[in-house]
Design an enzyme around this catalytic site. Structure first.
Site, short mmCIF file in Angstrom:
data_model
loop_
_atom_site.label_atom_id
_atom_site.label_comp_id
_atom_site.label_asym_id
_atom_site.label_seq_id
_atom_site.Cartn_x
_atom_site.Cartn_y
_atom_site.Cartn_z
N GLY A 196 12.24 21.67 35.29
CA GLY A 196 11.33 22.43 35.81
C GLY A 196 10.06 21.60 36.10
N GLY A 234 9.82 22.97 28.86
CA GLY A 234 8.45 23.19 28.49
C GLY A 234 7.66 24.36 29.27
N LYS A 255 7.74 11.11 18.41
CA LYS A 255 8.08 9.72 19.20
C LYS A 255 7.88 8.35 18.39
CE LYS A 255 8.61 11.37 23.92
NZ LYS A 255 8.03 12.70 23.95
N PRO A 287 17.55 23.50 36.15
CA PRO A 287 18.42 24.07 35.07
C PRO A 287 19.82 23.78 35.18
CG PRO A 287 16.72 25.72 35.22
CD PRO A 287 16.83 24.90 36.70
N PRO A 334 15.03 16.18 28.48
CA PRO A 334 13.71 17.08 29.12
C PRO A 334 13.65 16.71 30.44
CG PRO A 334 13.31 14.91 27.87
CD PRO A 334 14.76 14.99 27.88
N SER A 376 11.97 10.47 30.96
CA SER A 376 12.14 11.33 32.21
C SER A 376 11.16 11.22 33.31
CB SER A 376 12.22 12.75 31.95
OG SER A 376 11.06 13.34 31.27
N GLN A 407 9.00 18.89 35.64
CA GLN A 407 9.21 17.42 36.11
C GLN A 407 10.40 17.19 37.05
OE1 GLN A 407 9.23 14.58 32.59
NE2 GLN A 407 8.98 16.22 31.47
N GLY A 408 11.06 18.35 37.40
CA GLY A 408 11.65 18.35 38.86
C GLY A 408 13.43 18.62 38.69
N LYS A 433 10.80 22.59 20.26
CA LYS A 433 10.45 21.42 19.95
C LYS A 433 9.04 21.20 19.90
CE LYS A 433 10.07 18.38 23.40
NZ LYS A 433 8.59 17.62 23.12
O1 3DU Z 1 7.72 18.92 31.44
P1 3DU Z 1 8.13 20.00 30.65
O2 3DU Z 1 6.56 20.94 30.35
O3 3DU Z 1 9.18 20.86 30.48
O4 3DU Z 1 8.04 19.56 28.87
C1 3DU Z 1 8.68 18.38 28.69
C2 3DU Z 1 8.87 18.15 26.99
O5 3DU Z 1 9.80 17.11 26.99
C3 3DU Z 1 7.50 17.51 26.52
O6 3DU Z 1 7.23 18.33 25.21
C4 3DU Z 1 7.51 16.06 26.27
O7 3DU Z 1 6.83 15.52 25.46
C5 3DU Z 1 8.89 15.88 26.39
N1 3DU Z 1 9.69 14.77 26.70
C6 3DU Z 1 9.55 14.38 28.07
O8 3DU Z 1 9.00 15.03 28.94
C7 3DU Z 1 10.29 13.17 28.37
C8 3DU Z 1 10.84 12.54 27.61
O9 3DU Z 1 11.39 11.11 28.04
C9 3DU Z 1 10.77 12.86 26.48
C10 3DU Z 1 10.21 13.96 25.85
#
Ligand code: 3DU
Length: 227
Positions: free
Chosen positions: A177, A197, A65, A183, A174, A121, A179-180, A34
């Site tokens: 990791g 991510g 988005k 997996p 999403p 999220s 964000q808490g 993504k």
């Molecule tokens: O927190 P991470 O690094 O795993 O990244 C999460 C990804 O998912 C990031 O690219 C963000 O833009 C996307 N995302 C959300 O985190 C939350 C949402 O509700 C939608 C997309």
């Protein structure tokens, strides 16, 4: 194979090189990737095209988005489709008439998948989105989107979304990791894919981190589904 890796290049790097390097390191493990505004704003559509060209994965998702009138969302979608993406993310809240109805038709013509955000999220998402959740899911059904974004961080919301939508829509979650969520949590709540991510991208050894995520997903699914 339920892992989608979010490629969000950090500040101070060449965005294309950073993404290509990470994709190469991951050695075909993810089901998809993504990419979004962190790459596109920095490197433009040419940069996006270069990154997409090295992805040998089933899904190449442009997480823009989108939230605009149908005409404008369609223009943007045609541009990223030319760059090779296979799916685009828009917000469900803009509704069908004059917006997602048109985008959905354009996506079908282009042969790309439409994914709609129906709940986010981060903690602040609940304040507004909880009140309109059902309406957003109705929009998903109306425009016959391919999939929806639902939060790995809120398994009850994800479960409710799955129950309301039934089995024919894909759920991408999403929040794993950084964000808490752990997996596998979202898969057990009904998701088809988990989007990860920073947990992978910022790991010293991204391939090892990705394989560890896949292993935990499999263990978790075995425990919750008994398969
Ligand atoms: O927190 P991470 O690094 O795993 O990244 C999460 C990804 O998912 C990031 O690219 C963000 O833009 C996307 N995302 C959300 O985190 C939350 C949402 O509700 C939608 C997309």
């Amino acid at each position: 194979m339920t892992l989608i890796v979010a490629l969000d290049p950090p500040e101070g790097v060449d965005g294309v090189k950073w993404c290509v390097n990470l994709i190469n390191k991951l050695n075909g493990v993810p089901k998809g990737y993504k990419v979004g505004l962190p790459l596109l704003v920095k490197e433009g559509v040419k940069g996006l095209k270069n990154v997409v060209s090295v992805m040998s994965a089933e899904l190449a998702i442009a997480d823009l988005k989108l939230a605009d009138i149908g005409y404008v969302m369609s223009l943007i979608t045609k541009t990223v489709a030319d760059a090779g993406v296979s799916a685009v993310i828009a917000h469900a809240f803009v509704g069908t008439e004059g917006a997602l109805g048109e985008l959905s038709r354009v996506c079908s013509e282009l042969g790309i998948k439409l994914i709609l955000v129906t709940f986010m999220s981060h903690p602040g998402a609940a304040r507004v989105m909880k009140k309109v959740f059902r309406d957003l899911l109705d929009v998903v059904k109306e425009v016959n989107a391919w999939g929806v974004v639902l939060p790995a961080t809120m398994p009850d919301i994800l479960k409710a979304g799955r129950e309301y939508l039934g089995p024919s829509f894909k759920i991408l979650a999403p929040g794993v990791g950084a964000q808490g969520a752990a997996p596998g949590d979202a898969l057990c709540a009904g998701a088809d894919y988990e989007i990860v991510g920073r947990l992978i991208a910022r790991a010293e050894n991204p391939l090892e981190a990705a394989l560890e995520v896949v292993k935990k997903q499999e263990e978790s699914v075995r425990a919750c589904r008994g398969s």
